[in-house]
Design a protein around this motif. Structure first.
Motif, mmCIF file in Angstrom:
data_model
loop_
_atom_site.group_PDB
_atom_site.id
_atom_site.type_symbol
_atom_site.label_atom_id
_atom_site.label_comp_id
_atom_site.label_asym_id
_atom_site.label_seq_id
_atom_site.Cartn_x
_atom_site.Cartn_y
_atom_site.Cartn_z
ATOM 1 N N MET A 22 0.825 -1.207 0.000
ATOM 2 C CA MET A 22 0.000 0.000 0.000
ATOM 3 C C MET A 22 0.860 1.258 0.000
ATOM 4 O O MET A 22 0.549 2.229 -0.693
ATOM 5 C CB MET A 22 -0.962 0.017 1.191
ATOM 6 C CG MET A 22 -1.934 -1.148 1.226
ATOM 7 S SD MET A 22 -2.666 -1.548 -0.376
ATOM 8 C CE MET A 22 -3.112 -3.250 -0.106
ATOM 9 N N ASP A 23 1.950 1.241 0.749
ATOM 10 C CA ASP A 23 2.809 2.417 0.799
ATOM 11 C C ASP A 23 3.525 2.649 -0.532
ATOM 12 O O ASP A 23 3.828 3.792 -0.882
ATOM 13 C CB ASP A 23 3.816 2.304 1.940
ATOM 14 C CG ASP A 23 3.161 2.415 3.313
ATOM 15 O OD1 ASP A 23 1.943 2.712 3.390
ATOM 16 O OD2 ASP A 23 3.862 2.193 4.325
ATOM 17 N N PHE A 30 -5.797 1.873 -1.728
ATOM 18 C CA PHE A 30 -6.016 1.872 -0.284
ATOM 19 C C PHE A 30 -5.164 2.984 0.333
ATOM 20 O O PHE A 30 -4.115 3.345 -0.206
ATOM 21 C CB PHE A 30 -5.590 0.534 0.330
ATOM 22 C CG PHE A 30 -6.445 -0.657 -0.033
ATOM 23 C CD1 PHE A 30 -7.375 -0.629 -1.055
ATOM 24 C CD2 PHE A 30 -6.300 -1.839 0.661
ATOM 25 C CE1 PHE A 30 -8.148 -1.731 -1.372
ATOM 26 C CE2 PHE A 30 -7.057 -2.960 0.356
ATOM 27 C CZ PHE A 30 -7.984 -2.903 -0.672
ATOM 28 N N PRO A 31 -5.563 3.496 1.487
ATOM 29 C CA PRO A 31 -4.788 4.568 2.111
ATOM 30 C C PRO A 31 -3.382 4.103 2.505
ATOM 31 O O PRO A 31 -3.208 3.001 3.022
ATOM 32 C CB PRO A 31 -5.591 4.900 3.376
ATOM 33 C CG PRO A 31 -6.949 4.335 3.153
ATOM 34 C CD PRO A 31 -6.777 3.172 2.238
ATOM 35 N N ALA A 80 -12.448 -9.917 -5.366
ATOM 36 C CA ALA A 80 -11.302 -10.350 -4.563
ATOM 37 C C ALA A 80 -10.169 -9.345 -4.693
ATOM 38 O O ALA A 80 -10.163 -8.507 -5.598
ATOM 39 C CB ALA A 80 -10.825 -11.734 -5.010
ATOM 40 N N ALA A 81 -9.221 -9.446 -3.797
ATOM 41 C CA ALA A 81 -7.982 -8.681 -3.854
ATOM 42 C C ALA A 81 -6.859 -9.606 -3.414
ATOM 43 O O ALA A 81 -7.079 -10.532 -2.621
ATOM 44 C CB ALA A 81 -8.069 -7.450 -2.956
ATOM 45 N N PHE A 82 -5.655 -9.336 -3.898
ATOM 46 C CA PHE A 82 -4.537 -10.260 -3.728
ATOM 47 C C PHE A 82 -3.272 -9.516 -3.336
ATOM 48 O O PHE A 82 -3.010 -8.421 -3.835
ATOM 49 C CB PHE A 82 -4.274 -11.008 -5.036
ATOM 50 C CG PHE A 82 -5.482 -11.739 -5.544
ATOM 51 C CD1 PHE A 82 -5.689 -13.068 -5.217
ATOM 52 C CD2 PHE A 82 -6.426 -11.094 -6.317
ATOM 53 C CE1 PHE A 82 -6.819 -13.736 -5.665
ATOM 54 C CE2 PHE A 82 -7.564 -11.749 -6.770
ATOM 55 C CZ PHE A 82 -7.752 -13.079 -6.446
ATOM 56 N N ALA A 143 -7.922 7.070 -13.746
ATOM 57 C CA ALA A 143 -8.565 6.920 -12.438
ATOM 58 C C ALA A 143 -7.581 6.577 -11.325
ATOM 59 O O ALA A 143 -7.957 6.565 -10.159
ATOM 60 C CB ALA A 143 -9.647 5.848 -12.524
ATOM 61 N N PHE A 144 -6.324 6.298 -11.668
ATOM 62 C CA PHE A 144 -5.333 5.911 -10.665
ATOM 63 C C PHE A 144 -4.097 6.783 -10.843
ATOM 64 O O PHE A 144 -3.563 6.905 -11.948
ATOM 65 C CB PHE A 144 -4.966 4.431 -10.831
ATOM 66 C CG PHE A 144 -4.072 3.894 -9.745
ATOM 67 C CD1 PHE A 144 -4.610 3.484 -8.528
ATOM 68 C CD2 PHE A 144 -2.704 3.802 -9.920
ATOM 69 C CE1 PHE A 144 -3.798 2.994 -7.517
ATOM 70 C CE2 PHE A 144 -1.881 3.300 -8.911
ATOM 71 C CZ PHE A 144 -2.438 2.901 -7.712
ATOM 72 N N ASP A 145 -3.640 7.365 -9.740
ATOM 73 C CA ASP A 145 -2.450 8.224 -9.764
ATOM 74 C C ASP A 145 -1.232 7.387 -9.376
ATOM 75 O O ASP A 145 -0.906 7.263 -8.197
ATOM 76 C CB ASP A 145 -2.653 9.411 -8.821
ATOM 77 C CG ASP A 145 -1.565 10.453 -8.950
ATOM 78 O OD1 ASP A 145 -0.672 10.308 -9.820
ATOM 79 O OD2 ASP A 145 -1.593 11.423 -8.170
ATOM 80 N N HIS A 146 -0.584 6.823 -10.382
ATOM 81 C CA HIS A 146 0.562 5.937 -10.182
ATOM 82 C C HIS A 146 1.803 6.772 -9.883
ATOM 83 O O HIS A 146 2.042 7.790 -10.535
ATOM 84 C CB HIS A 146 0.765 5.098 -11.444
ATOM 85 C CG HIS A 146 1.690 3.964 -11.278
ATOM 86 N ND1 HIS A 146 3.061 4.107 -11.284
ATOM 87 C CD2 HIS A 146 1.445 2.640 -11.096
ATOM 88 C CE1 HIS A 146 3.622 2.928 -11.126
ATOM 89 N NE2 HIS A 146 2.665 2.016 -11.003
#
Length: 162
Positions: A22-23, A30-31, A80-82, A143-146
């Protein structure tokens, strides 16, 4: 490799690679910087879903959470998530967890599986899910800030089970 339902005692070990993932900010929205207690409800799936761990001997090397994608009238579609420990990537852990999840969803009577947000630049994940029968049914642009690739799309992926 064995896969089993997660116990409360497994969470501390899962959290180690959950936090790293996540970090890093490359695969989930996720935060970041969550404490172990803040992160727990984001990963430990309550019934009717479940969280599982992948084991190499006694070592937890991956985890997946699965359950209904939506409540009520959407509960016939699973999601699901992995997570795979970065030290164990490239060993088939994600594939094993994916196959487990697909079989679980079939056995539980789900009609299909929907992944809501697969980062378009996460090529290994996109390839894995396509090889397991998922289709990209749409992409939400930017939609995602990579952290490296900037604004990239999020794929919605689906597999029909019935």
């Amino acid at each position: 490799m064995d896969i089993r339902v997660c116990t409360d005692g497994d969470w501390a070990r899962i959290y180690e690679f959950y936090r790293l993932t996540m970090d890093a900010g490359r695969t989930y929205s996720f935060p970041p910087n969550q404490t172990i207690d803040e992160a727990r409800p984001w990963w430990m799936e309550p019934p009717p879903g479940q969280t599982v761990v992948a084991l190499d001997g006694q070592e937890i090397i991956g985890s997946a959470k699965m359950g209904p994608n939506r409540p009520g009238r959407g509960a016939h579609i699973a999601t699901a998530a992995f997570l795979v420990d970065p030290n164990h990537q490239g060993r088939g852990v994600g594939r094993a967890l994916g196959e487990y999840m697909i079989n679980w969803a079939r056995e539980e009577g789900y009609h299909g599986i929907q992944f809501n947000a697969v980062v378009e630049s996460n090529h290994p994940a996109v390839h894995l899910w396509q090889s397991l029968g998922f289709e990209i049914i749409g992409t939400v642009p930017e939609a995602f800030d990579h952290p490296d690739d900037g604004l990239v799309g999020l794929h919605v992926m689906y597999q029909r089970l019935r």
